[in-house]
Design a protein around this motif. Structure first.
Motif, mmCIF file in Angstrom:
data_model
loop_
_atom_site.group_PDB
_atom_site.id
_atom_site.type_symbol
_atom_site.label_atom_id
_atom_site.label_comp_id
_atom_site.label_asym_id
_atom_site.label_seq_id
_atom_site.Cartn_x
_atom_site.Cartn_y
_atom_site.Cartn_z
ATOM 1 N N ARG A 131 0.828 -1.203 0.000
ATOM 2 C CA ARG A 131 0.000 0.000 0.000
ATOM 3 C C ARG A 131 0.864 1.256 0.000
ATOM 4 N NH1 ARG A 131 -3.128 -2.561 -1.868
ATOM 5 N NH2 ARG A 131 -5.227 -3.138 -1.246
ATOM 6 N N ILE A 132 1.980 1.222 0.697
ATOM 7 C CA ILE A 132 2.859 2.391 0.729
ATOM 8 C C ILE A 132 3.589 2.559 -0.595
ATOM 9 C CG2 ILE A 132 4.930 3.375 1.775
ATOM 10 C CD1 ILE A 132 4.083 2.189 4.434
ATOM 11 N N LEU A 133 4.097 1.471 -1.157
ATOM 12 C CA LEU A 133 4.976 1.556 -2.315
ATOM 13 C C LEU A 133 4.259 1.426 -3.659
ATOM 14 C CD1 LEU A 133 7.921 -0.620 -0.944
ATOM 15 C CD2 LEU A 133 7.804 1.882 -1.084
ATOM 16 N N GLY A 134 3.121 0.719 -3.683
ATOM 17 C CA GLY A 134 2.429 0.512 -4.945
ATOM 18 C C GLY A 134 3.136 -0.447 -5.870
ATOM 19 N N SER A 135 4.049 -1.228 -5.332
ATOM 20 C CA SER A 135 4.827 -2.181 -6.140
ATOM 21 C C SER A 135 4.975 -3.474 -5.368
ATOM 22 C CB SER A 135 6.211 -1.611 -6.468
ATOM 23 O OG SER A 135 7.072 -2.623 -6.958
ATOM 24 N N ARG A 136 4.517 -4.560 -5.961
ATOM 25 C CA ARG A 136 4.610 -5.855 -5.298
ATOM 26 C C ARG A 136 6.070 -6.263 -5.091
ATOM 27 N NH1 ARG A 136 1.050 -9.345 -2.608
ATOM 28 N NH2 ARG A 136 1.890 -11.444 -2.654
ATOM 29 N N ILE A 165 11.683 1.449 6.166
ATOM 30 C CA ILE A 165 12.331 0.982 4.936
ATOM 31 C C ILE A 165 11.539 1.467 3.723
ATOM 32 C CG2 ILE A 165 12.881 -1.077 3.579
ATOM 33 C CD1 ILE A 165 13.357 -2.498 6.299
ATOM 34 N N CYS A 166 10.211 1.354 3.798
ATOM 35 C CA CYS A 166 9.356 1.790 2.689
ATOM 36 C C CYS A 166 9.483 3.289 2.445
ATOM 37 C CB CYS A 166 7.899 1.436 2.976
ATOM 38 S SG CYS A 166 7.535 -0.335 2.886
ATOM 39 N N LEU A 167 9.601 4.052 3.514
ATOM 40 C CA LEU A 167 9.743 5.499 3.372
ATOM 41 C C LEU A 167 11.004 5.843 2.590
ATOM 42 C CD1 LEU A 167 8.712 8.335 4.038
ATOM 43 C CD2 LEU A 167 9.931 8.182 6.230
ATOM 44 N N ASP A 168 12.108 5.172 2.900
ATOM 45 C CA ASP A 168 13.351 5.402 2.161
ATOM 46 C C ASP A 168 13.192 5.014 0.689
ATOM 47 O OD1 ASP A 168 14.599 6.298 4.460
ATOM 48 O OD2 ASP A 168 15.509 4.355 4.935
ATOM 49 N N ARG A 213 11.021 7.593 -1.210
ATOM 50 C CA ARG A 213 11.727 8.828 -1.539
ATOM 51 C C ARG A 213 12.586 8.657 -2.790
ATOM 52 N NH1 ARG A 213 13.221 9.822 4.802
ATOM 53 N NH2 ARG A 213 11.490 11.228 5.315
ATOM 54 N N SER A 214 13.264 7.530 -2.920
ATOM 55 C CA SER A 214 14.083 7.301 -4.111
ATOM 56 C C SER A 214 13.223 6.927 -5.315
ATOM 57 C CB SER A 214 15.110 6.201 -3.849
ATOM 58 O OG SER A 214 14.474 4.973 -3.556
ATOM 59 N N ALA A 215 12.097 6.244 -5.067
ATOM 60 C CA ALA A 215 11.213 5.831 -6.165
ATOM 61 C C ALA A 215 10.612 7.041 -6.859
ATOM 62 C CB ALA A 215 10.108 4.924 -5.643
ATOM 63 N N PRO A 270 6.024 11.582 0.244
ATOM 64 C CA PRO A 270 6.248 10.289 0.905
ATOM 65 C C PRO A 270 5.779 10.256 2.352
ATOM 66 C CG PRO A 270 8.144 10.858 -0.434
ATOM 67 C CD PRO A 270 7.231 12.053 -0.467
ATOM 68 N N GLU A 271 6.037 11.311 3.127
ATOM 69 C CA GLU A 271 5.640 11.326 4.541
ATOM 70 C C GLU A 271 4.123 11.322 4.691
ATOM 71 O OE1 GLU A 271 9.698 12.770 3.978
ATOM 72 O OE2 GLU A 271 7.764 13.347 3.091
ATOM 73 N N GLN A 272 3.430 12.040 3.801
ATOM 74 C CA GLN A 272 1.965 12.046 3.849
ATOM 75 C C GLN A 272 1.409 10.662 3.517
ATOM 76 O OE1 GLN A 272 1.049 15.072 0.972
ATOM 77 N NE2 GLN A 272 1.079 16.731 2.478
ATOM 78 N N ARG A 273 2.018 10.037 2.545
ATOM 79 C CA ARG A 273 1.537 8.722 2.123
ATOM 80 C C ARG A 273 1.716 7.693 3.238
ATOM 81 N NH1 ARG A 273 2.409 6.077 -3.805
ATOM 82 N NH2 ARG A 273 1.590 3.999 -3.371
#
Length: 318
Positions: free
Chosen positions: A18-23, A64-67, A70-72, A128-131
């Motif tokens: 849900r955070i990243l949108g990528s399986r 980890i997802c937050l980092d 941010r790069s994604a 990213p922080e809002q998500r």
């Protein structure tokens, strides 16, 4: 140790996806969480900090997802065309995957508003922080004290981040999805019937006036590089897509599936260059009409999609 972590894996994967949108990115984040957990167990001081395993793992995974997020964002700015998440596709008779949604009460929170592609498209607009704040608190019911710990901020700041995200999710131009399973099925049936007939007016009536269509091919196939908006424009676009996909010559194959927990379509058709085009189409439905059509064509995001059978012709079985 392994059994304890495996008991939490499904929830961690749901949070990460849900955070990243990528399986694939979510699976990598969960694996990194496991490595950090194993490392913490080997350090007596770090192990003493694990008072409640589920909460501790969620915090580590979310950081980890937050980092990654941010790069994604930088990578997605260079993405060819429009970006959509990797869909979680399941047969209709299996129901939503256990690891695709949070357990109660978080699952109810997701289903009460927007699900799957509709929500993830809106989340892409957020910082990213809002998500992270929105997904953790509003979707998975993580308390703001824990959200603040993940983000390295105060409870008040975490609340503000989630509030801003919530306003974006409920913005007037955001795709709306409020339909239950019965309404989804009825609207999808009307959509398929209108496409099958080729009747532009009938298809327009199935679509909301502000409907949006988004297509992600990752540059592998021709696709609209910008969202298509408005009932008439989307209806013409959809009829053109189905015509090119073999709707009228019998080469199009289709199956009804669940896409991130809501009804959608798995479509396949041959291409002149010998390749086979596979598409997963998810619909957002509100008020008896389609508000969003999300077409995933990128083969890199459909690697786990099972092939269609010989009997999966167009129109799909009901």
């Amino acid at each position: 140790m392994v059994a304890e972590f495996e008991a939490e894996r499904g929830r961690l994967l749901a949070v990460a996806q849900r955070i990243l949108g990528s399986r694939s990115e979510a699976e990598d984040a969960v694996q990194e969480t496991w490595l950090r957990y194993a490392g913490a167990l080997a350090d007596p001081a770090a192990r003493a900090e694990i008072r409640q395993l589920g909460a501790w793992l969620t915090t580590i995974c979310a950081r980890i997802c937050l980092d990654v997020l941010r790069s994604a964002r930088v990578r997605r700015e260079a993405y060819p065309g429009q970006w959509l998440p990797e869909p979680v596709v399941t047969p209709l008779d299996q129901g939503p995957r256990a690891d695709g949604f949070a357990p109660d009460p978080a699952e109810r929170a997701v289903r009460a508003d927007q699900v799957g592609s509709a929500l993830l498209v809106v989340l892409e607009r957020l910082a990213p922080e809002q998500r992270v704040a929105f997904v953790l608190h509003d979707v998975f019911a993580v308390p703001f004290s824990r959200v603040a710990e993940v983000l390295g901020t105060t409870d008040a700041a975490a609340r503000q981040l989630a509030s801003r995200a919530r306003r974006a999710v409920h913005a007037p131009d955001a795709p709306r999805h409020t339909a239950d399973a019965v309404e989804q099925r009825q609207v999808l049936a009307a959509f398929v019937t209108a496409v099958e007939s080729g009747d532009l007016g009938a298809l327009v009536r199935v679509l909301a006036p502000d409907v949006v269509a988004i297509s992600d091919s990752g540059g592998h196939f021709p696709a609209a590089r910008r969202p298509v908006r408005g009932a008439d424009a989307v209806a013409r676009f959809v009829l053109g897509v189905f015509a090119r996909a073999g709707r009228y010559d019998g080469t199009l194959c289709a199956r009804r599936v669940l896409v991130d927990g809501v009804e959608g379509l798995h479509l396949e058709s041959p291409r002149p260059d010998g390749r086979r085009l596979r598409v997963v189409a998810a619909l957002a439905v509100d008020g008896g009409r389609v508000t969003g059509i999300f077409q995933q064509l990128n083969p890199e995001k459909l690697g786990d999609l099972p092939p269609l059978a010989a009997g999966d012709g167009w129109p799909p079985h009901w």
